[in-house]
Scaffold this active site. Structure first.
Site, mmCIF file in Angstrom:
data_model
loop_
_atom_site.group_PDB
_atom_site.id
_atom_site.type_symbol
_atom_site.label_atom_id
_atom_site.label_comp_id
_atom_site.label_asym_id
_atom_site.label_seq_id
_atom_site.Cartn_x
_atom_site.Cartn_y
_atom_site.Cartn_z
ATOM 1 N N GLN A 67 8.263 -11.507 0.455
ATOM 2 C CA GLN A 67 6.834 -11.828 0.462
ATOM 3 C C GLN A 67 6.330 -11.968 -0.966
ATOM 4 O O GLN A 67 5.192 -12.338 -1.195
ATOM 5 C CB GLN A 67 6.043 -10.702 1.151
ATOM 6 N N ASP A 117 6.425 -13.324 -7.287
ATOM 7 C CA ASP A 117 6.581 -13.098 -8.733
ATOM 8 C C ASP A 117 7.838 -13.725 -9.345
ATOM 9 O O ASP A 117 7.944 -13.813 -10.576
ATOM 10 C CB ASP A 117 6.524 -11.593 -9.058
ATOM 11 N N HIS A 124 5.719 -16.382 1.109
ATOM 12 C CA HIS A 124 4.358 -16.564 0.583
ATOM 13 C C HIS A 124 4.319 -17.461 -0.652
ATOM 14 O O HIS A 124 3.350 -17.416 -1.403
ATOM 15 C CB HIS A 124 3.727 -15.192 0.286
ATOM 16 N N PRO A 129 8.950 4.840 -0.374
ATOM 17 C CA PRO A 129 8.600 6.264 -0.528
ATOM 18 C C PRO A 129 7.535 6.726 0.466
ATOM 19 O O PRO A 129 7.390 7.921 0.713
ATOM 20 C CB PRO A 129 8.085 6.361 -1.977
HETATM 21 P P1 OAD Z 1 1.643 -3.748 -0.283
HETATM 22 O O1 OAD Z 1 0.939 -3.518 -1.560
HETATM 23 O O2 OAD Z 1 0.841 -3.883 0.953
HETATM 24 O O3 OAD Z 1 2.671 -2.580 -0.030
HETATM 25 C C1 OAD Z 1 3.552 -2.143 -1.027
HETATM 26 C C2 OAD Z 1 4.494 -1.142 -0.426
HETATM 27 O O4 OAD Z 1 5.436 -0.783 -1.422
HETATM 28 C C3 OAD Z 1 3.831 0.151 0.048
HETATM 29 O O5 OAD Z 1 4.299 0.479 1.354
HETATM 30 C C4 OAD Z 1 4.323 1.204 -0.959
HETATM 31 O O6 OAD Z 1 4.502 2.492 -0.373
HETATM 32 C C5 OAD Z 1 5.634 0.611 -1.369
HETATM 33 N N1 OAD Z 1 6.122 1.011 -2.706
HETATM 34 C C6 OAD Z 1 5.413 1.328 -3.823
HETATM 35 N N2 OAD Z 1 6.231 1.589 -4.858
HETATM 36 C C7 OAD Z 1 7.497 1.429 -4.378
HETATM 37 C C8 OAD Z 1 8.794 1.538 -4.953
HETATM 38 N N3 OAD Z 1 8.951 1.871 -6.245
HETATM 39 N N4 OAD Z 1 9.859 1.292 -4.154
HETATM 40 C C9 OAD Z 1 9.707 0.949 -2.856
HETATM 41 N N5 OAD Z 1 8.515 0.828 -2.267
HETATM 42 C C10 OAD Z 1 7.425 1.052 -3.008
HETATM 43 O O7 OAD Z 1 2.599 -5.025 -0.507
HETATM 44 P P2 OAD Z 1 3.260 -5.996 0.573
HETATM 45 O O8 OAD Z 1 3.701 -5.265 1.771
HETATM 46 O O9 OAD Z 1 4.254 -6.807 -0.149
HETATM 47 O O10 OAD Z 1 0.133 -11.509 0.646
HETATM 48 O O11 OAD Z 1 2.034 -6.916 0.937
HETATM 49 C C11 OAD Z 1 2.220 -7.952 1.840
HETATM 50 C C12 OAD Z 1 1.330 -9.105 1.483
HETATM 51 O O12 OAD Z 1 -0.018 -8.658 1.405
HETATM 52 C C13 OAD Z 1 1.575 -9.701 0.114
HETATM 53 O O13 OAD Z 1 2.626 -10.643 0.099
HETATM 54 C C14 OAD Z 1 0.274 -10.349 -0.204
HETATM 55 C C15 OAD Z 1 -0.623 -9.209 0.190
HETATM 56 O O14 OAD Z 1 -1.923 -9.466 0.418
HETATM 57 C C16 OAD Z 1 -0.664 -12.513 0.284
HETATM 58 O O15 OAD Z 1 -1.244 -12.533 -0.773
HETATM 59 C C17 OAD Z 1 -0.755 -13.603 1.321
#
Ligand code: OAD
Length: 246
Positions: free
Chosen positions: A101, A104, A119, A217
């Site tokens: 998703q 970057d 995305h 985490p």
């Molecule tokens: P989120 O910001 O919603 O979630 C990030 C996840 O990464 C969370 O569950 C954190 O707990 C986890 N996290 C944080 N640090 C971490 C680490 N070091 N290792 C592993 N996990 C970690 O991001 P996405 O799920 O990617 O879409 O968000 C989905 C979509 O929502 C994005 O692609 C974007 C956003 O709005 C659009 O812009 C269309």
């Protein structure tokens, strides 16, 4: 109780087809902000003002200022150990599909070649109209010399990303769905699993009989649907899994 990371390594070792879904958490250790964490982008910015077709129609300059700022931040970041392990696995497992998703480009910079970008990419642009030159093309310039950047037809270019309210690229969704349906192990890494259709692949994998592993985490919207949860940051869990696979 058995160690989830050792069990996960055993399942991955035996996988014939492995599908990996990544989200913003995989790039967190590189310094790229997530969306929903304590310092997440959606804590300080409103998606409706910056990441929708309507926002772009209303104020393309504002939207581009935000994307140009994100591009500058990302350009200063390097892939981390999690990206590096996934790049090695993409060589090691001939039938690995990496679905992301993330916009970057850090998986590509780490050396993963076959990536399904649900995305889009923050490093691509295309005409907002679109005109006859409506191809999506790469533009690495940071900062952009002109905002909004103009298309040759005179209309503004737009970022090559998917905004809220837009369709995901159908061919990419189709390929991700096929990879999900045929995998025997599905690994969801660093995603809150709140945004669909991306999060739906986790549930589809489970329904199709794959072993579903979550590396995060925190608990997520899909935690109830996973077989194994590794509650560690990706940059720690993936090198450990890789070591256990040697
Ligand atoms: P989120 O910001 O919603 O979630 C990030 C996840 O990464 C969370 O569950 C954190 O707990 C986890 N996290 C944080 N640090 C971490 C680490 N070091 N290792 C592993 N996990 C970690 O991001 P996405 O799920 O990617 O879409 O968000 C989905 C979509 O929502 C994005 O692609 C974007 C956003 O709005 C659009 O812009 C269309």
């Amino acid at each position: 109780m058995s160690d989830p990371i050792a069990t996960a390594a055993e399942r991955i070792r035996r996988a014939r087809h492995l599908t990996v879904l990544t989200g913003a958490g995989v790039s967190a250790a590189s310094g790229v902000p997530t969306f929903r964490g304590p310092d997440g982008l959606w804590r300080s910015f409103r998606a409706e003002d910056l990441a929708t077709p309507g926002a772009f129609r209303r104020d393309p300059r504002l939207v581009w200022e935000w994307y140009d700022w994100r591009r500058q931040r990302i350009a200063a970041c390097e892939p981390n150990a999690a990206h590096d392990v996934l790049a090695r696995w993409s060589q090691r497992f001939p039938d690995l599909t990496l679905v992301t998703q993330n916009v970057d480009g850090l998986h590509e910079r780490a050396g993963t070649t076959r990536i399904l970008r649900l995305h889009g990419s923050i490093w691509h642009v295309r005409c907002a109209r679109p005109c006859s030159d409506g191809q999506t093309r790469r533009d690495d310039r940071v900062p952009l010399p002109e905002i909004p950047p103009p298309c040759i037809c005179g209309e503004p270019l737009r970022p090559g990303v998917v905004w809220f309210g837009e369709m995901l690229p159908l061919d990419v969704v189709k390929q991700a769905g096929e990879a999900t349906a045929r995998c025997d192990v599905f690994v969801a890494i660093g995603t809150s699993a709140l945004v669909y259709p991306a999060a739906g692949f986790i549930h589809e994998a489970r329904a199709a009989g794959a072993t579903v592993i979550e590396i995060n985490p925190e608990t997520t919207g899909a935690s109830d649907a996973v077989d194994l949860a590794v509650r560690q940051p990706a940059e720690r869990a993936l090198p450990e899994l890789d070591r256990l696979l040697q």
